[in-house]
Enzyme design. Structure first.
Site, PDB file in Angstrom:
ATOM      1  N   CYS A   1       0.837  -1.184   0.000  1.00 29.69           N
ATOM      2  CA  CYS A   1       0.000   0.000   0.000  1.00 29.69           C
ATOM      3  C   CYS A   1       0.875   1.237   0.000  1.00 29.69           C
ATOM      4  CB  CYS A   1      -0.933  -0.002   1.206  1.00 29.69           C
ATOM      5  SG  CYS A   1      -0.120  -0.214   2.801  1.00 29.69           S
TER       6      CYS A   1
ATOM      7  N   ARG B   1      -4.631   0.754   0.767  1.00 28.83           N
ATOM      8  CA  ARG B   1      -4.300  -0.669   0.838  1.00 28.83           C
ATOM      9  C   ARG B   1      -4.570  -1.412  -0.463  1.00 28.83           C
ATOM     10  NH1 ARG B   1      -7.333  -5.613   3.851  1.00 28.83           N
ATOM     11  NH2 ARG B   1      -5.611  -7.099   3.836  1.00 28.83           N
TER      12      ARG B   1
ATOM     13  N   ILE C   1      -3.523  -8.154   0.045  1.00 29.44           N
ATOM     14  CA  ILE C   1      -2.727  -9.312  -0.360  1.00 29.44           C
ATOM     15  C   ILE C   1      -2.944 -10.482   0.598  1.00 29.44           C
ATOM     16  CG2 ILE C   1      -0.391 -10.165  -0.791  1.00 29.44           C
ATOM     17  CD1 ILE C   1      -1.275  -8.074  -2.811  1.00 29.44           C
TER      18      ILE C   1
ATOM     19  N   ASN D   1       3.332  -0.592   4.878  1.00 30.90           N
ATOM     20  CA  ASN D   1       3.375  -0.835   3.439  1.00 30.90           C
ATOM     21  C   ASN D   1       4.372  -1.948   3.186  1.00 30.90           C
ATOM     22  OD1 ASN D   1       3.691  -0.684   0.615  1.00 30.90           O
ATOM     23  ND2 ASN D   1       5.192   0.957   0.801  1.00 30.90           N
TER      24      ASN D   1
ATOM     25  N   GLY E   1      13.798 -10.929  -9.985  1.00 31.90           N
ATOM     26  CA  GLY E   1      15.176 -11.302  -9.676  1.00 31.90           C
ATOM     27  C   GLY E   1      16.066 -10.118  -9.355  1.00 31.90           C
TER      28      GLY E   1
END
Length: 643
Positions: free
Chosen positions: A2, A50, A53, A75, A364
Site C-alpha cells: 500500500c 491498501r 494481499i 506498506n 530477480g
C-alpha cells in the site's frame, strides 16, 4: 502492499487534520485501490491506502494493539509473520486479524524499539505510541520500500511518495540544486537527498523517532562482512538452501501470484525455485520490443521461452512498440524523481501486462549486486594484468588510441569498443575513482561544464563518503556496500516499487531477503567472481536447476533501447526538449555543452546515452513537478512539439 502517509505536529497545541490525510491518500490511491484508513489523535495523524494481499477481508489499517494505545500502518509484507505470530501469542498477545502487518504492533509491545530486528520482509511503516507520545517511521533493511519525509519547526510529515507531501499547506515543489548535481553524477538522486528542496529520503535500514520535543534517525542494521570458514561445497549447499527458503517464504499470498522472466540467471532461478514449491504452473511474464535494427539487442524472449518450457510455466509475452511521448509524462509523474535508467519503462510495461492476471509478482532484482554479476565488478581482476604492461607503453600508445575508440552500446562490436575504452581510460585511477567512473553518467569535468551552479563535490559526494566508511573490507564487498547504499535502493528498487505500484501490482524481491544478503556478505569474494567469471558460486550451486546456456549466456540489461531511439524515432523530441532555448530557460544546465553531447552521440564519437536520457527525463520531470503541468496535458504538448 500500500501507500502510507501522515505526520506529527511539533508545536504544543498544534494539530494535523484529517483533510490532509484524505488529500495525501487521494494522490497515492494507485498504490492501494482496495481500501483506505486513517487515524487522527491530538497532534498525530497516520493513514494508508491498501492493496489487499493477505487477510483480504480483515486486514484493514491502521492496526491497533489490545488497548488501542498503539496504532500502526505498514506498506509491504512481513514474510516471517506466521512464526512471529505464534511466538507472540505464546507470550500472551491477542491478535484481532490475520494480517501479516499486525505482528508489528505486538512486536513493539514486546520489545520496544528493537522490534525491527525481528522482522523479515519489505516494509515502510509508521507506528504511534500514545503512552510515550512517540512516532516511529521505519524503512526495511535493503530499502525495498521508499520513505520520504519533510521536517520544519511546525511538523514532521512522511509518505511513501513525495508528491503526497505537497498536499501540506504552503509546501511547494522546488528543485534542490545539490540533488540536481548528484542526479547529473549518478542518473538518480541518492538518499538522504531527494530532488525536491526540503524533502529527504529515509536511508535504508533506518528509522525516525519523533516526539514534540525531539527528532532522531537511527540505523538498526548493516551487513557483517566477517567471513565464515566454510568449504566450497558447504557454501554451495548454504547458498542453495537459503535461496530455496527465500523464494518459498515470499510465495505466501491470498491473491494470484506470478514472476517476471527475462531468461537471465536471476529471474530464471526464481521461477525454477517457485516451480518446486507449487503444484500449479507458475505464471511468468516477459517483454520484447517490436522494433528493428540495433534495438533488437534488448530482445530476450527466446531465452525466457526456453526457461518457461523447462519449468512448464504458464507463459505470457508482450511485444511492444511503446509510445514514449505518451509514456514518459505519466511514468515520471509516478516516479516522483527523474531517473536516467530506462528500466523504469520496461518495468512499467511488463507490470501493466502482468496485472491483468496477478496481484503479486516475484522479481530477480538484486542478484547482480549480491553475487557479483556486473561487468564493472571485473575491473579489479583485469586491471592486475593490465598493470603488467610497461607504464610508458600504456601512457604513450594505449591511452591515446583508446581515446579514439568509437562507442555505441547498441552495436555488438561498438559496445565492446565502448567497454574497452572505459576500462583503458580509467585503469590507472585509484580503486575508488575507477569504480566511480563506471557508475557515473557524467564525470566531474563534464558535470562542471554542464552545471550552471556547481557544488563542492568534496562535501557532497555520496559515493566517496560510502567508500571511506567501508575501506577495511575486501574490494568486492566494498563494491556491494556502495551499491547497497546508493544504486540498489535509490535507482533499481525505487523504480521497481514506483512502476509496479503505478499498476497496483506488488513486487517481491527474494534475492534481497536479508538473511540471504547476510550469508552472501560473509562469503569469500573469490567465490563470487573466480578467474574473471561472474557469479561463480551462484552458477555452481544452480547447475542442477538451470541449463548451461542460461547460466553462461552473456548478460543483457533489463532496459528499453532508448539510446537507439534517440538517434532515430525520438531524435525530434530530444532536439526539441534539449534545445538551447529550453535549456537556457530552465537555467540549470549549460546549453552549449548539451549541444556538444548530442553531436558527439550522433557521430558515435562517444556513447552519451545515459546522460542524454537523464537530461531529457529531467526536463519532462521539471515540466510535471516544477511547472505543475498535468501528465495528460504535457503529453499533448509534447506531441505538438514534435509534429
Amino acid at each position: 502492499m500500500c501507500g502510507i502517509y501522515g505526520g506529527i505536529a511539533l508545536r504544543s497545541g498544534a494539530k494535523l487534520d484529517a483533510s490532509l490525510l484524505n488529500r495525501m491518500g487521494n494522490i497515492t490511491a494507485h498504490r492501494g485501490p482496495d481500501d483506505e484508513g486513517t487515524f487522527v489523535s491530538n497532534h498525530v495523524a497516520i493513514g494508508m491506502r491498501r492493496l489487499s494481499i493477505i487477510d483480504l477481508s480483515g486486514g484493514h489499517q491502521p492496526l491497533f494493539n489490545e488497548n488501542k494505545r498503539i496504532a500502526a500502518v505498514c506498506n509491504g509484507e512481513i514474510y516471517n509473520f506466521h512464526t512471529l505470530r505464534e511466538q507472540l501469542i505464546n507470550q500472551g498477545h491477542r491478535f484481532s486479524t490475520h494480517s501479516d502487518s499486525e505482528v508489528v504492533i505486538h512486536l513493539y509491545e514486546q520489545y520496544g524499539e528493537t522490534f525491527l530486528h525481528y522482522l523479515n520482509g519489505m516494509y515502510a511503516l509508521a507506528l504511534w505510541d500514545a503512552d510515550k507520545e512517540v512516532l516511529i517511521i521505519a524503512r526495511d533493511r535493503l530499502g525495498i520500500k521508499p520513505v520520504y519525509y519533510y521536517l520544519d519547526d511546525h511538523a514532521l510529515l512522511f509518505s511513501t511518495e513525495a508528491k503526497a507531501l505537497f498536499q501540506f499547506q504552503g509546501l511547494k515543489p522546488r528543485l534542490d540544486n545539490i540533488a540536481a548535481a548528484l542526479y547529473l553524477q549518478l542518473g538518480y538522486v541518492p538518499a538522504p537527498h531527494s530532488i525536491f528542496e526540503g524533502i529527504k529520503k529515509l536511508p535504508v535500514a533506518s528509522y525516525i523517532k519523533a516526539t514534540q520535543g525531539s527528532f532522531t534517525i537511527q540505523q538498526y542494521w548493516q551487513p557483517d562482512y566477517k567471513q565464515r570458514s566454510y568449504s566450497t561445497d558447504q557454501w554451495k549447499s548454504a547458498i542453495r538452501e537459503q535461496l530455496e527458503k527465500s523464494v518459498a517464504s515470499q510465495m505466501v499470498s491470498d491473491v494470484p501470484i506470478g514472476a517476471f522472466l527475462s531468461g537471465g540467471i536471476d529471474s530464471s532461478l526464481v521461477v525454477g525455485l517457485m516451480a518446486k514449491h507449487t503444484s500449479q504452473p507458475v505464471k511468468t511474464y516477459a517483454i520484447g520490443f517490436d522494433t528493428q535494427g540495433p534495438a533488437q539487442i534488448y530482445n530476450e524472449l527466446p531465452y525466457a521461452r526456453q526457461v518457461s518450457d523447462l519449468f512448464g510455466t504458464e507463459h505470457h509475452e508482450i511485444i511492444v512498440k511503446p509510445d514514449i511521448v505518451h509514456l514518459l509524462p505519466k511514468l515520471l509523474w509516478h516516479m516522483d524523481e527523474p531517473v536516467a535508467d530506462t528500466a523504469f519503462i520496461t518495468t512499467y510495461l511488463v507490470s501493466e501486462f502482468a496485472r491483468k492476471d496477478v496481484t503479486v509478482i516475484l522479481s530477480g532484482v538484486g542478484g547482480d549486486e549480491l553475487f557479483g554479476g556486473y561487468r564493472r565488478y571485473q575491473g579489479e581482476y583485469y586491471n592486475q594484468f593490465y598493470q603488467r604492461i610497461p607504464s610508458w607503453l600504456r601512457k604513450n600508445t594505449i591511452l591515446p588510441l583508446a581515446r579514439l575508440f568509437p562507442s555505441d552500446r547498441h552495436s555488438k562490436w561498438l559496445n565492446y569498443s565502448r567497454l574497452a575504452k572505459s576500462f583503458l581510460l580509467t585503469a590507472d585511477m585509484s580503486f575508488e575513482k575507477r569504480y566511480q567512473s563506471y557508475i557515473e553518467i557524467a564525470n566531474e569535468q563534464l558535470r562542471k561544464q554542464l552545471l550552471v551552479n556547481d557544488i563542492d563535490w568534496d562535501s557532497h559526494n555520496i559515493v566517496s563518503d560510502a567508500f571511506q566508511n567501508c575501506a577495511s573490507i575486501p574490494a568486492l564487498h566494498q563494491l556491494f556496500e556502495i551499491d547497497r547504499l546508493t544504486q540498489l535502493p535509490d535507482d533499481l528498487l525505487m523504480l521497481t516499487d514506483k512502476m509496479t505500484m503505478a499498476t497496483s501490482l506488488e513486487c517481491r524481491v527474494p534475492l534481497l531477503d536479508h538473511e540471504l544478503v547476510e550469508l552472501a556478505c560473509s562469503m569469500p569474494p573469490e567465490l563470487k567472481i573466480k578467474g574473471g567469471e561472474l557469479k561463480y558460486i551462484l552458477k555452481t550451486c544452480l547447475s542442477d536447476l538451470l541449463p548451461k546456456e542460461i547460466l553462461y549466456r552473456k548478460k543483457r540489461g533489463f532496459g528499453a533501447p532508448m539510446g537507439a531511439w534517440i538517434k532515430k524515432e525520438l531524435l525530434p523530441l530530444l532536439q526539441t526538449l534539449l534545445s538551447p532555448e529550453v535549456i537556457n530557460a530552465r537555467g540549470v544546465f549549460n546549453a552549449m555543452t548539451v549541444q556538444c553531447l548530442i553531436k558527439e552521440h550522433l557521430d558515435r564519437k562517444s556513447d552519451h546515452t545515459d546522460i542524454l536520457i537523464g537530461l531529457l527525463n529531467f526536463e519532462i520531470w521539471s515540466r510535471l513537478m516544477l511547472d505543475q503541468t498535468q501528465p495528460e496535458v504535457l503529453e499533448n504538448e509534447l506531441k505538438q512539439l514534435i509534429q
